[in-house]
Design a protein around this motif. Structure first.
Motif: not given
Length: 114
Positions: A51-57, A62-63, A68-71, A74-77
């Protein structure tokens, strides 16, 4: 001139190598595909889901810094990540072979540039 995958914030040499294995060789390709399709290609090429690898991308495109991914975001992602994993898992084992074949075709120039 194309930009390397590692020019996207948060992505380094290991991610660049994983994308190369999946047949993706530039930041522009990832930007054109979007995070979900690019991550799906990684999984199809044999990268274990994380999961972290995904949201890092996602954050990098988004620059934004990876942490910075939270709350609620993060749940939607997480829902999107789980859907990508399910799609890849539902495909026959051939998917990874197909991704490697496509990557080889890109390398030897038998397909038009995307």
């Amino acid at each position: 001139m194309t930009r390397p995958v590692s020019s996207i914030p948060n992505l380094g040499p290991a991610t660049e190598a994983a994308f190369a294995k999946a047949g993706i060789h530039s930041a522009e390709e990832i930007e054109a595909m979007g995070a979900d399709a690019a991550y799906e290609r990684l999984l199809q090429a044999g990268t274990p889901p994380h999961f972290i690898g995904y949201y890092v991308i996602v954050m990098g495109l988004q620059g934004r810094p990876w942490n910075d991914c939270r709350g609620e975001e993060k749940a939607r992602l997480r829902v999107r990540f789980d859907a990508i994993k399910a799609r890849v898992a539902a495909r026959p084992a051939r998917a990874a072979t197909d991704a490697r074949f496509e990557a080889a075709m890109d390398v030897i120039g038998l397909r038009p540039a995307r």
